[in-house]
Design a protein around this motif. Structure first.
Motif, PDB file in Angstrom:
ATOM      1  N   ASN A 175     -19.670   1.112  -7.855  1.00 32.10           N
ATOM      2  CA  ASN A 175     -18.438   0.815  -8.586  1.00 32.10           C
ATOM      3  C   ASN A 175     -17.226   0.579  -7.695  1.00 32.10           C
ATOM      4  OD1 ASN A 175     -19.674   1.091 -11.158  1.00 32.10           O
ATOM      5  ND2 ASN A 175     -19.548   3.329 -10.962  1.00 32.10           N
ATOM      6  N   SER A 176     -17.273   1.097  -6.482  1.00 31.60           N
ATOM      7  CA  SER A 176     -16.143   0.919  -5.563  1.00 31.60           C
ATOM      8  C   SER A 176     -16.617   1.107  -4.131  1.00 31.60           C
ATOM      9  CB  SER A 176     -15.011   1.905  -5.875  1.00 31.60           C
ATOM     10  OG  SER A 176     -15.454   3.243  -5.660  1.00 31.60           O
ATOM     11  N   GLU A 177     -15.816   0.602  -3.213  1.00 31.26           N
ATOM     12  CA  GLU A 177     -16.083   0.758  -1.781  1.00 31.26           C
ATOM     13  C   GLU A 177     -14.806   1.230  -1.100  1.00 31.26           C
ATOM     14  OE1 GLU A 177     -18.651   0.221   0.623  1.00 31.26           O
ATOM     15  OE2 GLU A 177     -19.887   0.467  -1.168  1.00 31.26           O
ATOM     16  N   GLN A 178     -14.923   2.192  -0.178  1.00 31.90           N
ATOM     17  CA  GLN A 178     -13.760   2.665   0.562  1.00 31.90           C
ATOM     18  C   GLN A 178     -13.500   1.759   1.757  1.00 31.90           C
ATOM     19  OE1 GLN A 178     -12.739   6.930   0.970  1.00 31.90           O
ATOM     20  NE2 GLN A 178     -12.951   6.588   3.180  1.00 31.90           N
ATOM     21  N   VAL A 179     -12.276   1.268   1.844  1.00 36.71           N
ATOM     22  CA  VAL A 179     -11.869   0.370   2.916  1.00 36.71           C
ATOM     23  C   VAL A 179     -10.698   1.018   3.647  1.00 36.71           C
ATOM     24  CG1 VAL A 179     -11.004  -1.932   3.482  1.00 36.71           C
ATOM     25  CG2 VAL A 179     -12.589  -1.631   1.576  1.00 36.71           C
TER      26      VAL A 179
ATOM     27  N   PHE B 214       0.855  -1.192   0.000  1.00 31.35           N
ATOM     28  CA  PHE B 214       0.000   0.000   0.000  1.00 31.35           C
ATOM     29  C   PHE B 214       0.892   1.244   0.000  1.00 31.35           C
ATOM     30  CE2 PHE B 214      -2.559  -3.409   1.650  1.00 31.35           C
ATOM     31  CZ  PHE B 214      -3.782  -3.223   1.024  1.00 31.35           C
ATOM     32  N   THR B 215       1.027   1.812  -1.193  1.00 28.89           N
ATOM     33  CA  THR B 215       1.893   2.974  -1.381  1.00 28.89           C
ATOM     34  C   THR B 215       1.062   4.240  -1.398  1.00 28.89           C
ATOM     35  OG1 THR B 215       3.456   1.648  -2.671  1.00 28.89           O
ATOM     36  CG2 THR B 215       3.597   4.055  -2.898  1.00 28.89           C
ATOM     37  N   ASN B 216       1.408   5.167  -0.535  1.00 31.05           N
ATOM     38  CA  ASN B 216       0.668   6.415  -0.452  1.00 31.05           C
ATOM     39  C   ASN B 216       0.667   7.143  -1.797  1.00 31.05           C
ATOM     40  OD1 ASN B 216      -0.713   8.550   0.949  1.00 31.05           O
ATOM     41  ND2 ASN B 216       1.210   9.701   0.919  1.00 31.05           N
ATOM     42  N   GLY B 217      -0.529   7.513  -2.269  1.00 27.20           N
ATOM     43  CA  GLY B 217      -0.657   8.261  -3.510  1.00 27.20           C
ATOM     44  C   GLY B 217      -0.741   7.414  -4.762  1.00 27.20           C
ATOM     45  N   ALA B 218      -0.622   6.107  -4.638  1.00 28.99           N
ATOM     46  CA  ALA B 218      -0.685   5.221  -5.809  1.00 28.99           C
ATOM     47  C   ALA B 218      -1.986   4.423  -5.796  1.00 28.99           C
ATOM     48  CB  ALA B 218       0.509   4.266  -5.814  1.00 28.99           C
ATOM     49  N   ASN B 219      -2.657   4.372  -6.957  1.00 30.20           N
ATOM     50  CA  ASN B 219      -3.874   3.546  -7.114  1.00 30.20           C
ATOM     51  C   ASN B 219      -4.941   3.853  -6.060  1.00 30.20           C
ATOM     52  OD1 ASN B 219      -2.633   2.083  -9.282  1.00 30.20           O
ATOM     53  ND2 ASN B 219      -1.518   0.871  -7.749  1.00 30.20           N
ATOM     54  N   ASN B 220      -5.149   5.136  -5.819  1.00 21.58           N
ATOM     55  CA  ASN B 220      -6.190   5.596  -4.888  1.00 21.58           C
ATOM     56  C   ASN B 220      -5.898   5.292  -3.420  1.00 21.58           C
ATOM     57  OD1 ASN B 220      -7.913   6.565  -7.032  1.00 21.58           O
ATOM     58  ND2 ASN B 220      -8.507   4.424  -7.418  1.00 21.58           N
TER      59      ASN B 220
ATOM     60  N   SER C 172      -9.687   2.917  -2.136  1.00 21.30           N
ATOM     61  CA  SER C 172     -10.961   2.805  -2.852  1.00 21.30           C
ATOM     62  C   SER C 172     -10.896   1.534  -3.688  1.00 21.30           C
ATOM     63  CB  SER C 172     -11.185   4.034  -3.734  1.00 21.30           C
ATOM     64  OG  SER C 172     -12.421   3.959  -4.388  1.00 21.30           O
ATOM     65  N   VAL C 173     -11.587   0.502  -3.226  1.00 18.96           N
ATOM     66  CA  VAL C 173     -11.468  -0.828  -3.822  1.00 18.96           C
ATOM     67  C   VAL C 173     -12.575  -1.031  -4.865  1.00 18.96           C
ATOM     68  CG1 VAL C 173     -11.405  -3.307  -3.350  1.00 18.96           C
ATOM     69  CG2 VAL C 173     -10.516  -1.677  -1.655  1.00 18.96           C
ATOM     70  N   PRO C 174     -12.247  -1.355  -6.112  1.00 20.16           N
ATOM     71  CA  PRO C 174     -13.267  -1.572  -7.138  1.00 20.16           C
ATOM     72  C   PRO C 174     -14.085  -2.829  -6.852  1.00 20.16           C
ATOM     73  CG  PRO C 174     -11.101  -2.187  -7.966  1.00 20.16           C
ATOM     74  CD  PRO C 174     -10.886  -1.540  -6.640  1.00 20.16           C
TER      75      PRO C 174
END
Length: 396
Positions: free
Chosen positions: A119-123, A73-79, A107-109
Motif C-alpha cells: 500500500n505504500s513505500e518509505q522514501v 515537505f512539512t515535518n509532521g504533516a501527511n506522514n 510514506s508514499v502511497p
C-alpha cells in the motif's frame, strides 16, 4: 479443434494482458516513487544549505524545517518527517559541528502495487550542508547609495577575495581616475558600474546581482558596562594601555608610542584617534565603538594592529555600533598594517593613503571610498575557525 485453440489463445492473451498491466502498473508506481524522491532530495538539499547558513545564529533547526516545508515537505504533516541535525549523525562528517544534516522521510502511497498488498513505500533523502569560510571579504551594504564603492584617482585596490556591492544605484560602483584599478577574485554589483577613465576592473563585474545580507549580522555587540575611564584619554608620549571601557575616547598624537595589550576596548563616545607621527601597536585586540564614537587614523602614523585569533570576535579588529553612522577614516602614512575585520555596517569608510593586511583583511561597511593603494589578503590560517565571514555549501 479450432474451438480449443481459440480458448487457449484467449487464455494466453488474458494472461499476457495481466502481465503487461502489472508491468505497466509497476512502472507507474516506480516512476512516481522516483519523482517523489527527486522532489524530496531537492527539499533536503535546500534545507541543509539553509540550516548550515544559520549555524552561527542558533536557529538552524527551525530554518531547516521552514525551508523543507517551503519545498513541499512539512515535518509532521501527511506522514512526512524532517530531521535537522548538527553535527550530522552519520556519514563522512558525523560529529563535526560546522555541518548540518537534513533527513526527509515520507510514506508514499502506491497505486497498482496495492494489488500485490503493497500500500505504500518509505522514501527518504539526505543532505549535508557545510558552514565554511566565504570567498568574499569586501562588502558595501547600502541598498541604494550612488557610488557605494568609489575608486578615486590613480589608486590600486587589490583584494584576494570577492567584492560585493549591494547598492542598486546607477552607478553603484564608480571607477573615477585615469589609471586606477580594482582587482578581486569576483565583483558582484546589484546595480551598475561606471568607469570614467582607463582604469582596470578585473574581473568584469557582474551587474544586477542579488543583494547579500550583512555577513557579520550574527555577531552580538559586546557589553558596554561602566566606564573604566570617565573622560577622554590623551597620549603624546609612550604608554601601554589595557582593555576596558573608555568613555570619551582615546587620542594618540605627537611622537607617542602606544601599545594596546590584548583584549576588548570599548570606546563609548568621543573619538578613537591616531595621528601625528605616533606608533600604534597591538595584537589580539578588538575595538568596539559605540555611543556616537568615531574612528580617525591620519597620515604619518605607523599602525600595526591584529584581531583576536579565537573566541567570539575572532578575526574582528574594529566593530562599530550598528546604529551609528559616524564615518570612519583610515589614512595611511608611514605604514598601516591592519590584520582583521573592519566592521562598520551603517557607516561610510574612507581609505586614503596606503593600507595593507599582512595575512588577511575584511571590510564590511555601508559605503567605501578608496583614495590610496590598499591590499586585502585572505590567509585565515591563524584563526581557529577560519574567516568570520561564512557561506554554506553542500558537502553531501
Amino acid at each position: 479443434m479450432n474451438r480449443g485453440n481459440s480458448g487457449q489463445a484467449l487464455a494466453v492473451t488474458c494472461l499476457a494482458m495481466s502481465v503487461l498491466m502489472g508491468a505497466t502498473g509497476l512502472a507507474v508506481d516506480m516512476g512516481y516513487l522516483r519523482y517523489t524522491q527527486r522532489r524530496m532530495q531537492t527539499a533536503a538539499d535546500a534545507a541543509a544549505l539553509t540550516a548550515a547558513a544559520e549555524l552561527n545564529y542558533g536557529d538552524y533547526v527551525s530554518a531547516g524545517l521552514a525551508d523543507a516545508a517551503a519545498n513541499g515537505f512539512t515535518n509532521g504533516a501527511n506522514n512526512v518527517t524532517v530531521a535537522v541535525n548538527s553535527p550530522p549523525t552519520e556519514g563522512a562528517y558525523a560529529g563535526q559541528s560546522n555541518y548540518a544534516e537534513v533527513i526527509v522521510t515520507d510514506s508514499v502511497p502506491t497505486f497498482f502495487m496495492k494489488m500485490l498488498g503493497i500500500n505504500s513505500e518509505q522514501v527518504s533523502a539526505r543532505a549535508v550542508g557545510h558552514y565554511n569560510s566565504s570567498t568574499n571579504c569586501v562588502y558595501a551594504l547600502s541598498p541604494n547609495a550612488t557610488n557605494a564603492i568609489h575608486i578615486n584617482g590613480t589608486v590600486s585596490f587589490t583584494a584576494q577575495c570577492g567584492v560585493v556591492d549591494d547598492s542598486n544605484a546607477s552607478p553603484a560602483l564608480l571607477m573615477d581616475g585615469a589609471s586606477g584599478s580594482l582587482s578581486a577574485t569576483s565583483i558582484a554589483i546589484s546595480g551598475s558600474y561606471t568607469n570614467n577613465g582607463s582604469g582596470l576592473l578585473s574581473p568584469t563585474p557582474t551587474t544586477s546581482a542579488p543583494p547579500q545580507s550583512d555577513p557579520l549580522a550574527y555577531l552580538s555587540a559586546p557589553p558596554v558596562g561602566t566606564c573604566t575611564y570617565s573622560s577622554a584619554q590623551n597620549f603624546n608620549s609612550s604608554a601601554s594601555l589595557t582593555q576596558g571601557v573608555y568613555c570619551g575616547g582615546i587620542s594618540v598624537g605627537g611622537n607617542a608610542n602606544v601599545n594596546f595589550a590584548s583584549g576588548t576596548y570599548v570606546i563609548n563616545g568621543g573619538q578613537l584617534s591616531f595621528g601625528g607621527s605616533s606608533t600604534i601597536t597591538g595584537s589580539n585586540v578588538m575595538f568596539y565603538l559605540t555611543g556616537g564614537a568615531s574612528l580617525s587614523i591620519s597620515g604619518g602614523t605607523t599602525v600595526t594592529l591584529s584581531a583576536p585569533t579565537s573566541g567570539t570576535y575572532s578575526g574582528i579588529l574594529f566593530f562599530q555600533d550598528r546604529t551609528d553612522s559616524s564615518a570612519a577614516s583610515f589614512q595611511g602614512g608611514n605604514s598601516m598594517n591592519l590584520t582583521g575585520g573592519l566592521y562598520f555596517p551603517d557607516a561610510a569608510l574612507e581609505f586614503k593613503g596606503n593600507n595593507s593586511s599582512s595575512a588577511y583583511g575584511i571590510i564590511v561597511a555601508s559605503t567605501l571610498l578608496f583614495d590610496g593603494n590598499s591590499t586585502i589578503n585572505d590567509n585565515y590560517s591563524s584563526l581557529s575557525n577560519g574567516s568570520p565571514i561564512k557561506s554554506a555549501t553542500l558537502a553531501e
